[in-house]
Every structure is written in structure tokens, then in C-alpha cells.
Design a protein around this motif. Structure first.
Motif, PDB file in Angstrom:
ATOM      1  N   LEU A 195       0.835  -1.199   0.000  1.00 41.94           N
ATOM      2  CA  LEU A 195       0.000   0.000   0.000  1.00 41.94           C
ATOM      3  C   LEU A 195       0.867   1.245   0.000  1.00 41.94           C
ATOM      4  O   LEU A 195       1.896   1.307   0.685  1.00 41.94           O
ATOM      5  CB  LEU A 195      -0.920   0.011   1.226  1.00 41.94           C
ATOM      6  N   GLY A 196       0.448   2.243  -0.755  1.00 37.17           N
ATOM      7  CA  GLY A 196       1.102   3.544  -0.750  1.00 37.17           C
ATOM      8  C   GLY A 196       0.259   4.538   0.026  1.00 37.17           C
ATOM      9  O   GLY A 196      -0.963   4.599  -0.150  1.00 37.17           O
ATOM     10  N   ILE A 197       0.890   5.296   0.898  1.00 36.77           N
ATOM     11  CA  ILE A 197       0.186   6.306   1.704  1.00 36.77           C
ATOM     12  C   ILE A 197       0.597   7.680   1.196  1.00 36.77           C
ATOM     13  O   ILE A 197       1.778   8.010   1.160  1.00 36.77           O
ATOM     14  CB  ILE A 197       0.509   6.142   3.192  1.00 36.77           C
ATOM     15  N   PHE A 198      -0.392   8.475   0.808  1.00 32.43           N
ATOM     16  CA  PHE A 198      -0.152   9.779   0.192  1.00 32.43           C
ATOM     17  C   PHE A 198      -0.720  10.895   1.060  1.00 32.43           C
ATOM     18  O   PHE A 198      -1.714  10.719   1.762  1.00 32.43           O
ATOM     19  CB  PHE A 198      -0.795   9.848  -1.198  1.00 32.43           C
ATOM     20  N   ARG A 208      10.680  13.311   8.481  1.00 31.64           N
ATOM     21  CA  ARG A 208       9.605  13.258   9.476  1.00 31.64           C
ATOM     22  C   ARG A 208       9.244  14.656   9.972  1.00 31.64           C
ATOM     23  O   ARG A 208       8.092  14.897  10.363  1.00 31.64           O
ATOM     24  CB  ARG A 208      10.006  12.358  10.649  1.00 31.64           C
ATOM     25  N   ASP A 209      10.200  15.588   9.979  1.00 32.47           N
ATOM     26  CA  ASP A 209       9.903  16.968  10.357  1.00 32.47           C
ATOM     27  C   ASP A 209       9.023  17.642   9.311  1.00 32.47           C
ATOM     28  O   ASP A 209       8.107  18.402   9.644  1.00 32.47           O
ATOM     29  CB  ASP A 209      11.199  17.767  10.532  1.00 32.47           C
ATOM     30  N   VAL A 210       9.300  17.374   8.043  1.00 32.00           N
ATOM     31  CA  VAL A 210       8.490  17.926   6.957  1.00 32.00           C
ATOM     32  C   VAL A 210       7.083  17.347   7.008  1.00 32.00           C
ATOM     33  O   VAL A 210       6.085  18.066   6.818  1.00 32.00           O
ATOM     34  CB  VAL A 210       9.150  17.630   5.590  1.00 32.00           C
ATOM     35  N   VAL A 211       6.980  16.055   7.276  1.00 27.43           N
ATOM     36  CA  VAL A 211       5.675  15.395   7.384  1.00 27.43           C
ATOM     37  C   VAL A 211       4.867  16.001   8.522  1.00 27.43           C
ATOM     38  O   VAL A 211       3.678  16.294   8.375  1.00 27.43           O
ATOM     39  CB  VAL A 211       5.864  13.876   7.596  1.00 27.43           C
ATOM     40  N   SER A 212       5.511  16.207   9.657  1.00 28.24           N
ATOM     41  CA  SER A 212       4.819  16.795  10.808  1.00 28.24           C
ATOM     42  C   SER A 212       4.374  18.222  10.513  1.00 28.24           C
ATOM     43  O   SER A 212       3.242  18.613  10.837  1.00 28.24           O
ATOM     44  CB  SER A 212       5.750  16.769  12.028  1.00 28.24           C
ATOM     45  N   ASP A 263      -1.683  13.236  10.644  1.00 27.83           N
ATOM     46  CA  ASP A 263      -3.125  13.141  10.848  1.00 27.83           C
ATOM     47  C   ASP A 263      -3.698  12.132   9.854  1.00 27.83           C
ATOM     48  O   ASP A 263      -3.611  12.318   8.642  1.00 27.83           O
ATOM     49  CB  ASP A 263      -3.753  14.524  10.632  1.00 27.83           C
ATOM     50  N   GLU A 264      -4.285  11.059  10.354  1.00 29.39           N
ATOM     51  CA  GLU A 264      -4.804   9.999   9.485  1.00 29.39           C
ATOM     52  C   GLU A 264      -5.851  10.518   8.513  1.00 29.39           C
ATOM     53  O   GLU A 264      -6.014   9.976   7.420  1.00 29.39           O
ATOM     54  CB  GLU A 264      -5.404   8.869  10.330  1.00 29.39           C
ATOM     55  N   TYR A 265      -6.571  11.560   8.903  1.00 33.35           N
ATOM     56  CA  TYR A 265      -7.633  12.086   8.038  1.00 33.35           C
ATOM     57  C   TYR A 265      -7.075  12.828   6.823  1.00 33.35           C
ATOM     58  O   TYR A 265      -7.804  13.103   5.875  1.00 33.35           O
ATOM     59  CB  TYR A 265      -8.564  13.005   8.838  1.00 33.35           C
TER      60      TYR A 265
END
Length: 473
Positions: free
Chosen positions: A131-134, A153-157, A163-165
Motif C-alpha cells: 500500500l502507498g500512503i499519500f 519526518r519533520d516535513v511530514v509533521s 493526521d490519518e484524516y
């Protein structure tokens, strides 16, 4: 009733005839004009279609994707919210919001942030169950101030993508098929509104605690507008490690196939200014870097390493229990550590934490050395030093990665190299000082002995390699 004279009758009759002729002429002109316009429209209609707006063509391409090249159907997984991309794009009755999300994946507006394995099958040229998560990643702050966001991970945060939504899951194989087809449509139709597929420019492997974060920050600071930099992002390490570090679960080819697709997705940019793509991988990927070399046989890369005692101190100093150190706690999960221990004539129960740390680092350096020797110049050994930033600006960027270093970029790199990224940019610029001398002085006898016995041989071999930066340039 009065008589009507012949003259008046003659005049009235002529006027009527003239009116009839006029009406007949108008009718002929109208019919003729209609047919002329119809003929003209039929003749130019194909040309009109050819100059439709890029957005209209792009929407057509999106609609077409639902009926194009087939892929092996994905397994339906009960209880898992997976967006079926092909169905979302082809079904006119599909949920409008989810359809827009599917279109954003194809357009490059959503970025691959992670992958998951779910009853996966991996073969040399095929995989399923991955699975790919976008999510919509905001790179702006990383570009403005790299030391403040030194890791992906800093950029993602920062982008609120924890946030799963805000995240969507899709079948990775299906996503790759569809985006490549869409990108081909964009290229064939010469559309300016499609995403840019960035070519992988350079990659950093490292021993850990040896200047790799400075490398990532420098790659971004050199040209923030044109460069996209992923520093220890999740998807590549998952792909590189997918077959196990001894490739007992699948082949190098299978891992390389997955890695190519992951990097392709992460290199799709909807920012028209971006041109170059860089990765800094996690240190542990060095053990299985042959999958990277198989996937990208012409991409230049470097391996950063450091004096043995210094790098061991960076790992072990400050721990009340050294068994919790990253270089120690996974000792029983590594086939390469076990092989190293038995090769040297020891058993796993014979060794202390300091020795396991040295062996962990030695497995990285030995793997790097093997791959460097096999790469014939594409791989470059680079030893950490206080002058590391000069190595990047004077050699690695312009001569190895083949990117331009101008005066403005040089100044930006010098500026970020003075900010200690492990504190997320909170130190004053210029406050970073090399701690090498301090580490050497504080090292215990156990650390010195372990590093000399297990780590120093590969350290010396890297320095003597003809593909060491000091021997090549």
C-alpha cells in the motif's frame, strides 16, 4: 365599390413581385451561408480540438485512465479504507471528494509519505499487497530553513501529515501503473500543466553520526527553488529492506523494482521550478545498498564515514545502559552481525555492548567498501572532517553530482552549515563546533579497544580505496 384602374393594378402587381424576389434571395443566402459555415466547421473542428486548454486535455487524460492498461487486480481487504484509484477515476458515480483525491495522486499534488506491506508478494518484476500512503506535503519551510526540518519526518509533521484524516491509502502497484500512464499522456501531448518527473541526481549513504545531516541541509540550501531533498524518508528504506538484509525473502531484483517505483512516485513534482532530486538514506540501508545500485546503476552516490572512536562515542556517550544504544539493541536481528561475529571466531555471548556497537558499524563500512569497489567511481568514500562543507561545495556537488555551485548557493550552504540541525535550528548560526577532540578524550578503554579490533580495519580500507575522495580528486 369603386373601380380600380389598370395602372394601379399594374403597380401593385410589380411591387408584390419585387417582394417575392427579395424573400427568395434572402432564403437562398441563408441556406448558402448555413452550408458554408457547416463545411467550414467540419474542416476546422479537428484543429479546434487540437488547441483546447491544457486543463481540458488533462481532465480527458484522467478520465481515460480508467479504461487503459490492465494490472493484476488487487485483493480487497476487509476493514481497510483503500481508495481504488482506477475505479475512482472511471466511475462517473464515484464519490466526488474521493475522485478528486485520486486525481491529486495522479497530478502530483499528493506525495508518497510511506508504504505498508499487507500479505505482499514480491517477485523480480512484479509485486502486490503493498500500500502507498499519500498526503499533501508542504516543502516550503524546509526550503526556507533546512536546519529547522533536517529529517523528512519533520516535513511530514509540519504538513500535518501525521493526521490519518489527511492521508489516503492506495494500492501501490495500481498507483504506479496509472501515474506512469498519465505522465506519458502529459509528455506525448506536450502539456505544461502536468507534473514534472525529477531525475535522481545524487544519493547519500552514511555510517551515522558523521555529517549526513549537514549533507542533506547543504543539498537543499544549494538551490532551494530547484532542489527537492528527502532526508531519511520512510518509503525508500522500506523498499531497500523489503527482502531482508541477506535477501532471503526475495531477490535483489525484486527490492530494486520496488525501490524504482517508490523513487519515481516521490520524484513527481507539481512545482515547475524543481529540477533536481536528492536522497539521504538511513544508515542501515548501507547493508543492502546493492538493491539501490541495481535500481539506479548510473546515479552517483557517496558514503560518509568517521574516525572509529568518534563515531562510537556519538552512539554510546550519554546512555546509562549502553544496551539501549541504537548500534547495540538490534544485534540479535541482524544476519550480517551474526556472520561477522562467527567469521572473527567469536560467539554472540562472548561480546560486550561496546564490541557489538563496533561490529554494527563495521558491517556498514564493509558493505559500503564492497559496493564502492564494484561501482567503479559512481560510489565515493568521504571521511567526516571539520572541512566537510568544503568537500561538498568544491568536489561532491560540482564534480560528482554534476550540479552547478554558484556564489549565492555557496553562501547559503555556509550559512546553514553553522546551524546545528539536531536541535532543529535553535542554535545561533555559527554556533556549531566540531566535537571530535572532545569525543576522543572522553572515550573509555572499552570503546578504544573495540573500535581498534573490529571497526578500524574497514575504516583504514575506506581511506585507502582508490575511490576515496582524497584519492580521486
Amino acid at each position: 365599390m369603386g373601380k380600380i384602374s389598370k395602372q394601379s393594378m399594374k403597380g401593385n402587381d410589380g411591387k408584390a413581385r419585387r417582394e417575392q424576389i427579395r424573400q427568395r434571395t434572402i432564403s437562398v443566402l441563408v441556406v448558402t451561408t448555413f452550408f458554408l459555415l457547416l463545411t467550414l466547421f467540419i474542416g476546422v473542428a479537428p484543429h479546434l480540438a487540437g488547441i483546447r486548454s491544457g486543463n481540458a486535455k488533462r481532465l480527458d487524460a484522467l478520465r481515460r485512465l480508467g479504461q487503459t492498461r490492465k494490472v493484476r487486480p488487487s485483493k480487497r481487504r476487509e476493514g481497510k479504507e483503500i481508495l481504488p484509484l482506477r475505479e475512482a477515476l472511471s466511475d462517473p458515480n464515484f464519490d466526488a471528494h474521493l475522485k478528486r483525491q485520486a486525481q491529486k495522486v495522479l497530478s502530483g499534488s499528493l506525495n508518497l509519505v510511506d508504504i505498508e506491506f499487507d500479505d505482499d508478494v514480491m517477485e523480480d518484476d512484479y509485486y502486490e499487497g503493498i500500500l502507498g500512503i499519500f498526503c499533501d506535503i508542504n516543502f516550503s519551510h524546509q526550503k526556507e530553513n533546512p536546519p529547522d526540518q533536517p529529517m523528512f519526518r519533520d516535513v511530514v509533521s509540519y504538513s500535518n501529515c501525521n493526521d490519518e484524516y489527511r492521508r489516503i491509502k492506495v494500492d501501490l502497484g495500481e498507483a504506479v501503473e496509472l501515474v506512469k500512464e498519465f505522465d506519458m499522456d502529459v509528455a506525448n501531448e506536450n502539456l505544461s500543466s502536468g507534473p514534472t518527473v525529477l531525475e535522481l541526481t545524487g544519493v547519500v549513504f552514511h555510517e551515522s553520526r558523521c555529517g549526513s545531516t549537514l549533507a542533506a541541509n547543504s543539498m537543499m540550501a544549494l538551490n532551494p527553488e530547484k532542489n527537492r531533498v528527502y532526508s531519511e524518508s520512510s518509503p525508500p528504506i522500506a523498499a531497500i529492506k523489503a527482502c531482508g538484509e541477506d535477501f532471503s525473502q526475495c531477490t535483489v531484483e525484486a527490492s530494486a523494482n520496488l525501490l524504482k517505483d517508490v523513487v519515481y512516485l516521490m520524484g513527481r513534482s507539481n512545482d515547475p521550478k524543481e529540477e533536481f532530486l536528492f536522497f539521504k538514506f538511513q544508515s542501515i540501508t548501507t547493508r543492502t545498498m546493492q538493491s539501490f545500485r541495481k535500481a539506479f546503476p548510473t546515479t552517483p552516490w557517496i558514503f560518509l564515514y568517521r574516525e572509529p572512536v568518534q563515531v562510537m562515542m556519538s552512539h554510546l556517550d550519554g546512555f546509562k545502559s549502553t544496551s539501549n544504544a541504537l548500534c547495540v539493541k538490534n544485534k540479535n536481528k541482524s544476519s550480517q552481525i551474526y556472520s561477522f561475529v562467527t567469521r572473527e571466531g567469536y560467539s554472540m555471548n562472548d561480546l560486550e555492548d561496546e564490541e557489538f556497537c563496533a561490529i554494527h558499524l563495521a558491517t556498514l563500512c564493509e558493505s559500503a567498501l564492497r559496493n564502492i569497489e564494484e561501482s567503479n567511481g559512481l560510489g565515493l568514500a568521504v571521511k567526516y572532517s571539520p572541512n566537510l562543507v568544503h568537500d561538498f561545495l568544491n568536489i561532491i556537488f560540482p564534480k560528482h553530482f554534476k550540479v552547478v555551485v554558484d556564489d549565492v548557493g555557496r553562501e547559503r550552504v555556509f550559512k546553514v552549515s553553522g546551524t546545528y540541525s539536531k536541535n532543529r535550528g535553535e542554535e545561533e548560526e555559527g554556533a556549531f563546533k566540531s566535537d571530535s577532540e572532545t569525543k576522543e578524550k572522553k572515550a573509555s578503554n572499552e570503546i578504544r579497544q573495540a573500535s581498534k579490533l573490529f571497526l578500524e580495519p574497514s575504516f583504514v580500507a575506506l581511506g585507502n580505496s582508490p575511490f576515496n575522495i582524497n584519492n580521486m580528486f
